[in-house]
Design an enzyme around this catalytic site. Sequence first.
Site, PDB file in Angstrom:
ATOM      1  N   ASP A  14      46.348 -15.750 119.248  1.00 50.32           N
ATOM      2  CA  ASP A  14      46.904 -16.055 120.590  1.00 50.32           C
ATOM      3  C   ASP A  14      48.631 -16.246 120.476  1.00 50.32           C
ATOM      4  O   ASP A  14      48.982 -17.110 119.629  1.00 50.32           O
ATOM      5  CB  ASP A  14      46.376 -17.058 121.360  1.00 50.32           C
ATOM      6  CG  ASP A  14      46.217 -16.988 122.970  1.00 50.32           C
ATOM      7  OD1 ASP A  14      46.815 -16.175 123.401  1.00 50.32           O
ATOM      8  OD2 ASP A  14      45.910 -18.162 123.593  1.00 50.32           O
ATOM      9  N   HIS A  31      53.216  -8.251 121.339  1.00 51.27           N
ATOM     10  CA  HIS A  31      52.130  -7.572 120.664  1.00 51.27           C
ATOM     11  C   HIS A  31      52.508  -6.746 119.545  1.00 51.27           C
ATOM     12  O   HIS A  31      51.763  -6.807 118.507  1.00 51.27           O
ATOM     13  CB  HIS A  31      51.338  -6.783 121.650  1.00 51.27           C
ATOM     14  CG  HIS A  31      50.668  -7.380 122.824  1.00 51.27           C
ATOM     15  ND1 HIS A  31      49.912  -8.688 122.687  1.00 51.27           N
ATOM     16  CD2 HIS A  31      50.689  -7.135 124.155  1.00 51.27           C
ATOM     17  CE1 HIS A  31      49.731  -8.976 123.713  1.00 51.27           C
ATOM     18  NE2 HIS A  31      49.848  -8.232 124.761  1.00 51.27           N
ATOM     19  N   LEU A 125      37.999  -6.172 101.033  1.00 47.57           N
ATOM     20  CA  LEU A 125      37.977  -7.139 102.189  1.00 47.57           C
ATOM     21  C   LEU A 125      37.016  -6.549 103.289  1.00 47.57           C
ATOM     22  O   LEU A 125      37.297  -5.298 103.600  1.00 47.57           O
ATOM     23  CB  LEU A 125      39.415  -7.357 102.548  1.00 47.57           C
ATOM     24  CG  LEU A 125      39.631  -8.062 103.903  1.00 47.57           C
ATOM     25  CD1 LEU A 125      39.220  -9.549 103.754  1.00 47.57           C
ATOM     26  CD2 LEU A 125      41.168  -7.959 104.272  1.00 47.57           C
TER      27      LEU A 125
HETATM   28  C1  FPP Z   1      46.799 -12.601 122.623  1.00 49.47           C
HETATM   29  O1  FPP Z   1      48.075 -12.919 122.868  1.00 49.47           O
HETATM   30  C2  FPP Z   1      46.672 -11.317 122.155  1.00 49.47           C
HETATM   31  C3  FPP Z   1      46.148 -10.181 122.359  1.00 49.47           C
HETATM   32  C4  FPP Z   1      45.310 -10.200 123.783  1.00 49.47           C
HETATM   33  C5  FPP Z   1      46.144  -8.935 121.612  1.00 49.47           C
HETATM   34  C6  FPP Z   1      45.999  -9.147 120.298  1.00 49.47           C
HETATM   35  C7  FPP Z   1      46.953  -7.734 119.615  1.00 49.47           C
HETATM   36  C8  FPP Z   1      47.295  -7.834 118.607  1.00 49.47           C
HETATM   37  C9  FPP Z   1      47.767  -9.114 117.642  1.00 49.47           C
HETATM   38  C10 FPP Z   1      48.252  -6.712 118.102  1.00 49.47           C
HETATM   39  C11 FPP Z   1      47.701  -5.722 117.232  1.00 49.47           C
HETATM   40  C12 FPP Z   1      46.103  -5.857 116.807  1.00 49.47           C
HETATM   41  C13 FPP Z   1      45.823  -5.065 115.761  1.00 49.47           C
HETATM   42  C14 FPP Z   1      44.420  -5.409 115.152  1.00 49.47           C
HETATM   43  C15 FPP Z   1      46.338  -3.862 115.502  1.00 49.47           C
HETATM   44  P1  FPP Z   1      48.668 -13.406 124.572  1.00 49.47           P
HETATM   45  O2  FPP Z   1      48.849 -11.874 125.143  1.00 49.47           O
HETATM   46  O3  FPP Z   1      47.206 -13.469 125.231  1.00 49.47           O
HETATM   47  O4  FPP Z   1      49.700 -14.272 124.438  1.00 49.47           O
HETATM   48  P2  FPP Z   1      50.027 -15.406 125.637  1.00 49.47           P
HETATM   49  O5  FPP Z   1      48.740 -16.367 125.770  1.00 49.47           O
HETATM   50  O6  FPP Z   1      51.345 -15.916 124.948  1.00 49.47           O
HETATM   51  O7  FPP Z   1      50.073 -14.493 127.057  1.00 49.47           O
END
Ligand code: FPP
Length: 248
Positions: A14, A31, A125
Amino acid sequence: MTVPLPRHVAIIMDGNGRWAQQRFRPRVIGHRAGARAVNSCIDFCIARGIGALTLFAFSSENWGRPSQEIDALMKLFLGALEREVAELHRRGVRIRFIGERSRFAEAIRQRMTNAETLTAGNQVLQLSIAASYGGRQDIAEAARALAREVAAGRLDPEAIDETLLGAHTALSDLPAPDLFIRTGGDFRISNFLLWQLAYTELWFTQTLWPDFDQDLFQQALDDYARRERRYGLTSAQVASGQQESTPL
Ligand code: FPP
């Protein structure tokens, strides 16, 4: 003394959006930086000999985000599948996806299946990506599968116990996560692996996911190694080795 290493680590990644906002950049930049942190996290697991890593990439609820952000995330997933899978395979990583796959576009679904087929025999893994995943949905699906067996006359309802239900949830062939990590400062499980996290050690950090590096991962492992896992027993029982087996 050998320091206990988690066999399975599950992570809620997150904070990508806030990471970007702090830099006055669009959320998608966060992201992208998050995807780089994923690579470093996989490298770390391989180097340390952690056998299983499960990442929450996209929740069932994330479909409600603005369409621009969803499109950007889908492009990122597709790009990652195209770029990373061959190298992960070479390094012995088995990749699988858990969640409601039918909600993804055909191009993504196809690449998910290809990645799973290609890497199915790998053992270094076990990398599981939760995508369009919800823990309640996982449990509901397990219940539905058992109900079908009962309706078909192949299963006695009285035979349904925790082991049988658990065997129908996602990742039932892996040990349950020993360690759960959530970055980004919130203290929630957010519908991730609800069944599987029953006895998992929880670890939270304020650090936003793109800044989650190998030093911080090591800190989580060090904290984990100091935890006493009692599984409902007393400290004295644990010290004398009385727990018969670790629950799934
Ligand atoms: C949460 O941060 C993150 C996500 C909803 C997306 C997770 C995706 C990645 C880490 C990128 C790629 C992943 C792979 C497996 C290739 P948020 O957007 O909720 O952050 P915030 O709470 O600061 O708004």
